[in-house]
Design a protein around this motif. Structure first.
Motif, short mmCIF file in Angstrom:
data_model
loop_
_atom_site.label_atom_id
_atom_site.label_comp_id
_atom_site.label_asym_id
_atom_site.label_seq_id
_atom_site.Cartn_x
_atom_site.Cartn_y
_atom_site.Cartn_z
N ALA A 180 41.29 61.06 33.06
CA ALA A 180 42.12 60.35 34.03
C ALA A 180 41.26 59.57 35.03
CB ALA A 180 43.02 61.34 34.77
N VAL A 181 40.21 60.18 35.52
CA VAL A 181 39.34 59.50 36.49
C VAL A 181 38.64 58.31 35.84
CG1 VAL A 181 37.29 59.77 37.95
CG2 VAL A 181 39.01 61.58 37.87
N GLY A 182 38.21 58.47 34.59
CA GLY A 182 37.58 57.36 33.88
C GLY A 182 38.50 56.16 33.76
N ASN A 183 39.76 56.39 33.40
CA ASN A 183 40.73 55.29 33.30
C ASN A 183 41.00 54.67 34.67
OD1 ASN A 183 42.21 54.89 30.48
ND2 ASN A 183 41.61 57.04 30.66
N THR A 184 41.02 55.49 35.71
CA THR A 184 41.22 54.96 37.06
C THR A 184 40.08 54.02 37.44
OG1 THR A 184 42.37 57.01 37.68
CG2 THR A 184 41.58 55.60 39.47
N PHE A 185 38.87 54.36 37.03
CA PHE A 185 37.72 53.51 37.34
C PHE A 185 37.86 52.14 36.66
CE2 PHE A 185 33.34 52.05 36.52
CZ PHE A 185 32.88 51.98 37.83
N VAL A 186 38.36 52.12 35.44
CA VAL A 186 38.52 50.85 34.72
C VAL A 186 39.52 49.95 35.45
CG1 VAL A 186 39.17 49.74 32.55
CG2 VAL A 186 37.95 51.90 32.51
N LEU A 187 40.64 50.51 35.86
CA LEU A 187 41.64 49.65 36.52
C LEU A 187 41.12 49.13 37.85
CD1 LEU A 187 43.66 50.88 39.05
CD2 LEU A 187 44.13 52.54 37.26
N ILE A 188 40.27 49.89 38.53
CA ILE A 188 39.68 49.41 39.78
C ILE A 188 38.75 48.23 39.51
CG2 ILE A 188 38.09 50.00 41.66
CD1 ILE A 188 39.25 52.84 41.56
N VAL A 189 37.92 48.35 38.47
CA VAL A 189 37.00 47.27 38.13
C VAL A 189 37.78 46.02 37.70
CG1 VAL A 189 35.22 46.52 36.51
CG2 VAL A 189 35.10 48.79 37.53
N ALA B 22 37.13 43.69 40.91
CA ALA B 22 35.90 42.94 40.66
C ALA B 22 35.99 42.16 39.37
CB ALA B 22 34.71 43.91 40.62
N PRO B 23 36.93 41.19 39.27
CA PRO B 23 37.04 40.41 38.03
C PRO B 23 35.78 39.58 37.79
CG PRO B 23 38.39 39.45 39.78
CD PRO B 23 37.89 40.76 40.30
N MET B 24 35.35 39.54 36.56
CA MET B 24 34.14 38.82 36.19
C MET B 24 34.27 38.38 34.74
SD MET B 24 31.59 42.13 35.93
CE MET B 24 32.21 42.83 37.46
N ALA B 25 33.31 37.58 34.27
CA ALA B 25 33.31 37.18 32.87
C ALA B 25 33.31 38.43 32.00
CB ALA B 25 32.10 36.31 32.57
N GLN B 26 34.02 38.38 30.86
CA GLN B 26 34.19 39.59 30.07
C GLN B 26 32.87 40.15 29.57
OE1 GLN B 26 37.21 41.39 29.67
NE2 GLN B 26 35.51 42.73 29.21
N TRP B 27 31.96 39.26 29.13
CA TRP B 27 30.67 39.76 28.64
C TRP B 27 29.91 40.46 29.76
CZ3 TRP B 27 26.14 38.37 30.89
CH2 TRP B 27 26.13 37.22 31.68
N ALA B 28 30.03 39.95 30.99
CA ALA B 28 29.35 40.56 32.12
C ALA B 28 29.95 41.93 32.43
CB ALA B 28 29.44 39.65 33.34
N GLU B 29 31.26 42.06 32.27
CA GLU B 29 31.90 43.36 32.50
C GLU B 29 31.43 44.38 31.48
OE1 GLU B 29 36.30 44.83 31.87
OE2 GLU B 29 36.19 43.64 33.72
N PHE B 30 31.31 43.95 30.21
CA PHE B 30 30.79 44.85 29.19
C PHE B 30 29.37 45.30 29.53
CE2 PHE B 30 33.72 42.87 25.77
CZ PHE B 30 34.71 43.81 26.05
N VAL B 31 28.54 44.38 29.99
CA VAL B 31 27.17 44.72 30.37
C VAL B 31 27.18 45.69 31.55
CG1 VAL B 31 25.01 43.82 31.31
CG2 VAL B 31 26.18 42.59 29.46
N LEU B 32 28.07 45.46 32.51
CA LEU B 32 28.17 46.35 33.67
C LEU B 32 28.47 47.78 33.23
CD1 LEU B 32 28.45 46.92 36.74
CD2 LEU B 32 30.85 46.26 36.53
N PHE B 33 29.47 47.94 32.37
CA PHE B 33 29.81 49.29 31.90
C PHE B 33 28.67 49.91 31.10
CE2 PHE B 33 34.28 48.07 32.74
CZ PHE B 33 34.67 49.19 33.44
#
Length: 742
Positions: free
Chosen positions: A667-676, A680-691
């Motif tokens: 549950a906490v992991g999914n909550t973190f995704v919705l916060i990001v 903090a919207p960003m280019a999709q490739w950059a979000e993948f790199v962030l994770f």
């Protein structure tokens, strides 16, 4: 998708204590397996089919049906997933402290069914407006989350209750069958439900009502099957919820320690020892064991933050890829079926092949190291996803910033045309007749809009005109011959069609030309976009297929865009004043945009010219297979190993507490995704790199924590706790309770 997190270990039996006297359940075919477990296994298969089938199409439902953007769709998807893993705590408390497992399953399954029905009704396009659809869908999802989460900790434990104490081996095999039913339901539903959504059309579009309705029917069947076995079940009464006891014990210890901060009061070996005035030594000792494992759970949500994006970000990535596998065209949300399929393949490979081989090599591959390896594999999967996203973006339209626009020229005349835009260094070479432009050219403007002076040179004649161009827009300048002279038209925005005639040099016509916009981005969900320019001197009515009709006015008028499924369209019709003619468009590919010009009617057929405005998706969906392989292998090493390890480190009475803690990490992991996604919207490739970077960092932290963790046998630890308690009794003198009620 391994659901080991909802399945007890084989050693978990019914709660200890006196059971109510009941008649023994009939056995299956003379074996020691109760007949009642058949109803429970079928119920679990139908329920998992219902849940995963509905969730498989959820992201595309938000994107296509509600027309939400990708970030909002992702955020709501993960908010729903998080809620599904928060609510098991509610279900466990209801079952253990109030209703018992059987009634909890019945009541929450009814809530579950109602949620599915409301969700299905909310997907009927003709029922109300957008607000009605959103409200119904959100209410339905809330009830589904309450239902699926609430019964999650109850069904598997209820199945274990059906076995008598002496039949431990049969109970162990039951859990294996139970786990198989989970993955079978997940595998079949994630493949079938997207087909119902995409291949079946209702109300003129993708049939989300059917895609949600079939899972709803399966949940109704699950409830009916479970109730049908009612007379065969062993039903144990509620015996108190150990999770509540653990929370109360921890709370009392903290409260008591804060009230006794005086330096005159002797210290105690462990902060939980401050609960000894109210709680038994056995409970305190067991809570100590649990908190040691729960401390290791702190970094784990980051793995689930990546893992659960298969249904959101990875599905959205698949919509921008080529899904043609030759004999079958895969729906983008069908790729999720690879996870349960690979899990079923990897478990025996790892247990019977990889792990024994590592042991033969004398490598100390501890559970902590297995989990860390699983994290690394998941991080590598997202690294591959980032590389694929970069390749996908190569066919995207350029992102426009203020004071920028794009333009291209379509020369529909019979001879080359030289195009010049004053003060702009564009179109150095003449544009050949019916030349397919390679790409758009960038226009730099001096403000939000600018009047540009165009000059055309054609067969020794020079023509000039002005057009007003707006920023962040995409234009096509079409040049054509009408009544023996050259004309032009700028296609840019929906509205009335206005033809600008040719004008001699130095004679300018200015103004904004309302026409049909060029697409600024690829069509969504892998659809193809097509528009028509009618170069005939008579109006035409076009039939693309049996369901799509279009009227286009004469003299180079343009139609609006049509969004079509990827297919070969060679059975169309073009109806004019002079007759009906066949219309062949050829392949309209994934994610491409086309302009089709009707140039002539000759020999009983329509002659057309097709220009590819936006390139088709050229990265094949098969390139997602490596990332699915990595993250599924990571799940086997992380999830299954983690559960087995944590269960081995705690006493039997505390396994439900660890199960609740494990589910909360999801549950906490999914909550973190919705916060990001939202903050903090960003280019999709950059979000993948962030994770990827975040998971690698968390993996290092987890490895350090695991290095200092000392594995214990719960029975040995209980004996040590008893000895420590005996030796520390003398330190209890002088304790100030400060009115603490014991």
């Amino acid at each position: 998708m391994a659901e080991g997190n909802s399945t007890p270990q084989p050693g978990d039996g019914p709660p200890k204590g006196d059971f109510p006297l009941q008649k023994k359940s009939p056995k299956l075919c003379g074996s020691n397996y109760p007949l009642s477990i058949a109803f429970i296994v079928v119920n679990e298969f139908c329920e998992r089919f219902s849940y995963y089938g509905m969730r498989a199409v959820l992201t595309l439902y938000f994107l296509s049906f509600f027309h939400w953007d990708e970030n909002l769709s992702t955020a709501v998807y993960h908010a729903f997933s998080a809620l599904c893993y928060f609510t098991p705590v509610i279900g466990a408390i209801m079952a253990d402290s109030w209703l018992g497992k059987y009634k909890t399953i019945i009541y929450l399954s009814i809530v579950y069914v109602v949620g599915h029905l409301i969700k299905s009704v909310g997907a009927i396009p003709s029922l109300g407006n957008q607000a009605v659809h959103v409200v119904l869908s959100m209410v339905g999802l809330f009830l589904i989350a309450l239902g699926t989460g609430g019964i999650k900790p109850c069904v598997s434990a209820f199945g274990g209750d059906q076995f008598e104490e002496e039949h431990t081996s049969e109970r162990s095999k039951f859990f294996s069958i139970f786990y198989l039913s989970i993955n079978a339901g997940s595998l079949i539903s994630t493949f079938v439900t997207p087909v119902l959504r995409g291949d079946v059309k209702c109300f003129g579009e993708d049939c989300y009502a059917l895609a949600f309705g079939v899972p709803a029917a399966l949940m109704v069947l699950a409830l009916v099957v479970f109730i049908a076995g009612s007379g065969l079940y062993r039903k144990t009464p509620p015996q108190g919820n150990v999770l509540l006891e653990v929370c109360k014990c921890i709370g009392f210890a903290i409260k008591n320690r804060l009230k006794n901060r005086s330096s005159e009061i002797p210290k105690r070996d462990h902060w939980l020892d401050w609960a000894s005035e109210k709680y038994s030594k056995q409970l305190i000792g067991e809570v100590k064991m649990v908190t040691r494992v729960l401390f290791l759970f702190i970094p784990l949500p980051m793995f689930w933050a990546l893992f659960d994006q298969q249904g959101s970000r990875w599905t959205l990535q698949a919509t921008k890829m080529n899904a043609d596998f030759g004999i079958y065209v895969l729906q983008p949300d069908q790729m999720q079926f690879l996870n349960p399929l690979l899990i079923l393949v990897f478990i025996p490979i790892f247990d019977l092949g990889l792990y024994p081989l590592i042991n033969m090599c004398k490598l100390n591959f501890t559970p902590i190291r297995k989990m860390a390896t699983g994290m690394i594999l998941a991080g590598l999967a997202f690294g591959l996803a980032a590389v694929i996203e970069v390749k996908i973006n190569e066919t995207d339209m350029p992102r426009l910033v203020p004071k920028e626009s794009l333009i291209r020229v379509l020369n529909l005349a019979k001879n080359p045309v030289q195009v010049t835009i004053q003060d702009k260094d564009l179109f150095q070479q003449p544009v050949e007749s019916f030349q397919n432009p390679a790409e758009y050219s960038k226009l730099i403007l001096n403000g939000e809009q600018q009047s540009l002076h165009f000059v055309l040179q054609h067969q020794g004649l020079t023509l000039a005109f002005n057009y007003t161009v707006k920023e962040k827009s995409v234009y096509s300048l079409i040049v054509f011959e009408a009544e023996g002279s050259l004309s032009s038209r700028l296609l840019w925005c929906p509205g009335e069609r206005l033809s600008l005639p040719s004008v001699p040099i130095q004679m300018a016509t200015s103004g904004i030309c309302p026409q049909i916009t060029d697409l600024e981005a690829k069509p969504e969900n892998g659809l193809a976009a097509v528009r028509f320019i009618n170069g005939l001197s008579q109006d035409v009515n076009l039939t693309i297929d049996s369901k799509r009709f279009l009227a286009v006015q004469k003299n180079y008028s343009a139609s609006e865009y049509l969004l079509l499924e990827r297919d070969i369209y060679n059975n169309g019709k073009c109806i004019t004043e002079t007759g009906e003619f066949p219309l062949e468009l050829g392949l309209l590919d994934f994610g491409a945009s086309y302009t089709i010009v009707i140039t002539n009617i000759s020999g009983g057929a329509v002659e057309t010219w097709k220009s590819e405005d936006i390139k088709a998706n050229n990265v094949h969906m098969a390139w997602q297979l490596p990332q699915y392989l990595l993250i599924s292998a990571g799940e086997v090493m992380f999830s299954i190993t983690g559960l087995a390890f944590s269960y081995s480190q705690s006493p039997a009475s505390m396994k439900s507490v660890l199960q609740a803690g494990w589910l909360l990490t999801v549950a906490v992991g999914n909550t973190f995704v919705l916060i990001v996604a939202e903050a903090a919207p960003m280019a999709q490739w950059a979000e993948f790199v962030l994770f990827t970077v975040l998971l690698f960092a968390v993996c290092i932290i987890f490895s350090i924590m695991g290095y200092f963790y000392v594995s214990v046998d719960p029975e040995d630890l209980e004996e040590k706790e008893e000895k420590r308690e005996t030796s520390s009794r003398g330190n209890m003198i002088g304790l100030v309770t400060q009115k603490t009620k014991l």
